[in-house]
Motif scaffolding. Structure first.
Motif, PDB file in Angstrom:
ATOM      1  N   ASP A   1     -23.158 -19.012 -26.111  1.00 14.72           N
ATOM      2  CA  ASP A   1     -22.781 -19.868 -27.586  1.00 14.72           C
ATOM      3  C   ASP A   1     -24.800 -19.316 -28.315  1.00 14.72           C
ATOM      4  O   ASP A   1     -23.982 -20.558 -29.329  1.00 14.72           O
ATOM      5  N   GLY A   2     -24.791 -18.845 -28.373  1.00 17.12           N
ATOM      6  CA  GLY A   2     -25.646 -18.281 -29.166  1.00 17.12           C
ATOM      7  C   GLY A   2     -27.307 -19.148 -28.414  1.00 17.12           C
ATOM      8  O   GLY A   2     -28.205 -18.356 -28.572  1.00 17.12           O
ATOM      9  N   THR A   3     -27.203 -20.022 -27.595  1.00 22.07           N
ATOM     10  CA  THR A   3     -28.105 -20.396 -26.713  1.00 22.07           C
ATOM     11  C   THR A   3     -29.113 -19.084 -25.695  1.00 22.07           C
ATOM     12  O   THR A   3     -28.366 -18.454 -25.772  1.00 22.07           O
ATOM     13  N   LYS A   4     -30.189 -19.868 -25.276  1.00 19.85           N
ATOM     14  CA  LYS A   4     -30.797 -18.148 -25.257  1.00 19.85           C
ATOM     15  C   LYS A   4     -31.859 -18.305 -23.922  1.00 19.85           C
ATOM     16  O   LYS A   4     -31.789 -20.133 -23.620  1.00 19.85           O
ATOM     17  N   GLU A   5     -31.230 -17.975 -22.781  1.00 17.87           N
ATOM     18  CA  GLU A   5     -32.131 -18.015 -20.870  1.00 17.87           C
ATOM     19  C   GLU A   5     -32.572 -17.518 -21.016  1.00 17.87           C
ATOM     20  O   GLU A   5     -32.967 -16.477 -21.395  1.00 17.87           O
ATOM     21  N   VAL A   6     -33.836 -17.456 -20.529  1.00 18.15           N
ATOM     22  CA  VAL A   6     -34.861 -16.465 -19.242  1.00 18.15           C
ATOM     23  C   VAL A   6     -33.982 -16.014 -18.105  1.00 18.15           C
ATOM     24  O   VAL A   6     -33.852 -17.402 -16.981  1.00 18.15           O
ATOM     25  N   ARG A   7     -34.070 -15.347 -17.494  1.00 17.64           N
ATOM     26  CA  ARG A   7     -33.103 -14.977 -16.130  1.00 17.64           C
ATOM     27  C   ARG A   7     -34.420 -14.055 -14.841  1.00 17.64           C
ATOM     28  O   ARG A   7     -35.340 -12.640 -16.150  1.00 17.64           O
ATOM     29  N   ASP A   8     -34.305 -14.015 -13.720  1.00 19.50           N
ATOM     30  CA  ASP A   8     -34.919 -12.689 -13.118  1.00 19.50           C
ATOM     31  C   ASP A   8     -34.042 -11.650 -13.027  1.00 19.50           C
ATOM     32  O   ASP A   8     -33.332 -11.863 -12.765  1.00 19.50           O
ATOM     33  N   GLU A   9     -34.566 -10.602 -13.214  1.00 18.58           N
ATOM     34  CA  GLU A   9     -33.610  -9.347 -13.224  1.00 18.58           C
ATOM     35  C   GLU A   9     -34.011  -8.222 -11.734  1.00 18.58           C
ATOM     36  O   GLU A   9     -35.962  -7.879 -12.452  1.00 18.58           O
ATOM     37  N   VAL A  10     -33.519  -7.733 -11.100  1.00 24.22           N
ATOM     38  CA  VAL A  10     -34.279  -6.678 -10.590  1.00 24.22           C
ATOM     39  C   VAL A  10     -33.659  -5.605 -10.509  1.00 24.22           C
ATOM     40  O   VAL A  10     -32.617  -5.052 -10.704  1.00 24.22           O
ATOM     41  N   ARG A  11     -34.781  -4.751 -10.993  1.00 25.20           N
ATOM     42  CA  ARG A  11     -34.420  -3.183 -11.355  1.00 25.20           C
ATOM     43  C   ARG A  11     -35.628  -2.057 -10.787  1.00 25.20           C
ATOM     44  O   ARG A  11     -36.580  -2.235 -10.017  1.00 25.20           O
ATOM     45  N   PRO A  12     -34.996  -0.594 -10.950  1.00 27.63           N
ATOM     46  CA  PRO A  12     -36.160  -0.104 -10.394  1.00 27.63           C
ATOM     47  C   PRO A  12     -37.198  -0.197 -11.035  1.00 27.63           C
ATOM     48  O   PRO A  12     -37.598   0.240 -11.669  1.00 27.63           O
ATOM     49  N   ALA A  13     -38.180   0.641  -9.910  1.00 28.59           N
ATOM     50  CA  ALA A  13     -39.337  -0.199 -10.351  1.00 28.59           C
ATOM     51  C   ALA A  13     -40.285   1.169 -11.651  1.00 28.59           C
ATOM     52  O   ALA A  13     -39.135   2.701 -11.454  1.00 28.59           O
ATOM     53  N   ALA A  14     -41.054   1.416 -12.570  1.00 27.30           N
ATOM     54  CA  ALA A  14     -40.481   1.946 -13.790  1.00 27.30           C
ATOM     55  C   ALA A  14     -41.367   3.657 -12.880  1.00 27.30           C
ATOM     56  O   ALA A  14     -42.750   3.747 -11.664  1.00 27.30           O
ATOM     57  N   ARG A  15     -40.626   4.473 -13.168  1.00 27.59           N
ATOM     58  CA  ARG A  15     -41.091   5.542 -12.812  1.00 27.59           C
ATOM     59  C   ARG A  15     -42.315   6.622 -13.430  1.00 27.59           C
ATOM     60  O   ARG A  15     -42.867   6.517 -14.821  1.00 27.59           O
ATOM     61  N   ASP A  16     -43.188   7.612 -12.451  1.00 31.06           N
ATOM     62  CA  ASP A  16     -44.467   8.149 -13.148  1.00 31.06           C
ATOM     63  C   ASP A  16     -43.133   9.826 -13.362  1.00 31.06           C
ATOM     64  O   ASP A  16     -42.283   9.476 -13.282  1.00 31.06           O
ATOM     65  N   GLY A  17     -44.106  10.495 -14.223  1.00 30.88           N
ATOM     66  CA  GLY A  17     -43.949  11.311 -14.844  1.00 30.88           C
ATOM     67  C   GLY A  17     -43.087  13.156 -13.033  1.00 30.88           C
ATOM     68  O   GLY A  17     -42.684  13.888 -13.977  1.00 30.88           O
TER      69      GLY A  17
END
Length: 313
Positions: free
Chosen positions: A45-61
């Protein structure tokens, strides 16, 4: 409901056996840690909300999770604890890189360099240490009296890391390895590769889901490396790119040790995959907080309050 009880008991046992110590990060034992982030999303409907998202941690090189929060131990968790080092191999190796990494977790380092102290001095020095690292050379430096002191330290529950390398750089490593673990290392295998997580029991790579390999999916194996001889008391930790067992550990009866045939990782190509994290994980694990808790160096063994190490020799 009765049929579920055995399953629930098993789940409870697994959860209760997972380390939840203040010294460890929440990701302890995870090779590929996840992270929780807050993300703003737009609804239909165009409104915004903040959600928690679980994802892999950022990787190094190199493909490992970045950030010290993905090490085994919390930064500064071992402030006041000392890693004692018998460093017999010194060519182009001043131990400054491992020392800096260990400092992040609070460890100070005290070294005996090139020659061994007297057995009496060794025993006195170990009273102020939570673990001992031995970096072997091609010539034996340790006497039977030294080995007796080291075994007493090990039998009291304090960690020992035994480092060798390609033939002939495992003289004292094999003496101590035989005395403590009933095993030795031998040979000269060309490595110089990065290995991933082990896909089977004997193939190249790292042991999965262990405290020592927290935050590690890739690890540099070392340049030229020795091969650990199999022993039912040891658990394989690292198989090299050639399939040889480069490192293994002992964890039984409240005692811990690591036996490793690749000390070149400590100074050569340090910035390659995973070395600094592995060194920090190893020291944290060898501290054996599961046995000692906050009293890592037991008062009945050291007889004095915790002290800062003497100046480096």
């Amino acid at each position: 409901m009765r049929a579920l009880r055995p399953l629930l008991c098993c789940i409870a046992f697994v959860l209760s056996s997972t380390p939840a110590l203040a010294q460890y990060n929440k990701v302890a034992g995870e090779n590929a840690p996840m992270e929780r982030v807050r993300k703003e999303v737009t609804r239909d409907d165009g409104t915004k909300e903040v959600r928690d998202e679980v994802r892999p941690a950022a990787r190094d090189g190199f493909g490992n999770a970045g950030g010290n929060q993905n090490d085994l131990a919390v930064d500064g968790a071992f402030d006041g604890q000392t890693v004692a080092v018998l460093q017999f191999y010194t060519m182009d190796f001043d131990f400054s890189l491992p020392k800096a990494a260990l400092k992040e977790k609070g460890f100070s380092v005290y070294r005996w360099v090139n020659s061994a102290p007297s057995p009496q001095e060794l025993r006195k020095g170990l009273q102020k240490a939570c673990q001992l690292w031995i970096i072997s050379d091609s010539t034996r430096r340790l006497t039977p009296e030294h080995v007796k002191v080291i075994k007493e330290f090990f039998d009291a529950g304090h960690g020992v890391y035994i480092w060798g390398d390609n033939e002939p750089y495992y003289a004292d490593a094999n003496v101590v390895g035989e005395a403590l673990l009933g095993t030795s290392m031998q040979g000269n295998v060309i490595g110089d590769q990065t290995v991933g997580l082990r896909k089977d029991g004997a193939g190249p790579g790292l042991l999965r889901r262990h405290l020592l390999t927290t935050g590690l999916e890739y690890l540099y194996e070392g340049i030229t490396i020795a091969t650990i001889q199999p022993n039912p008391q040891l658990t394989p930790l690292l198989h090299g790119s050639a399939g040889n067992m480069v490192a293994a550990f002992y964890d039984n009866g409240g005692k811990r040790a690591i036996f490793d045939g690749g000390f070149t990782r400590l100074y050569n190509k340090w910035d390659t995959a995973g070395t600094a994290r592995y060194v920090k994980n190893a020291a944290a694990w060898l501290t054996n907080v599961e046995r000692f808790g906050d009293a890592v160096v037991r008062a009945d063994l050291r007889n004095t309050p915790a002290q800062k190490p003497a100046p480096k020799q």
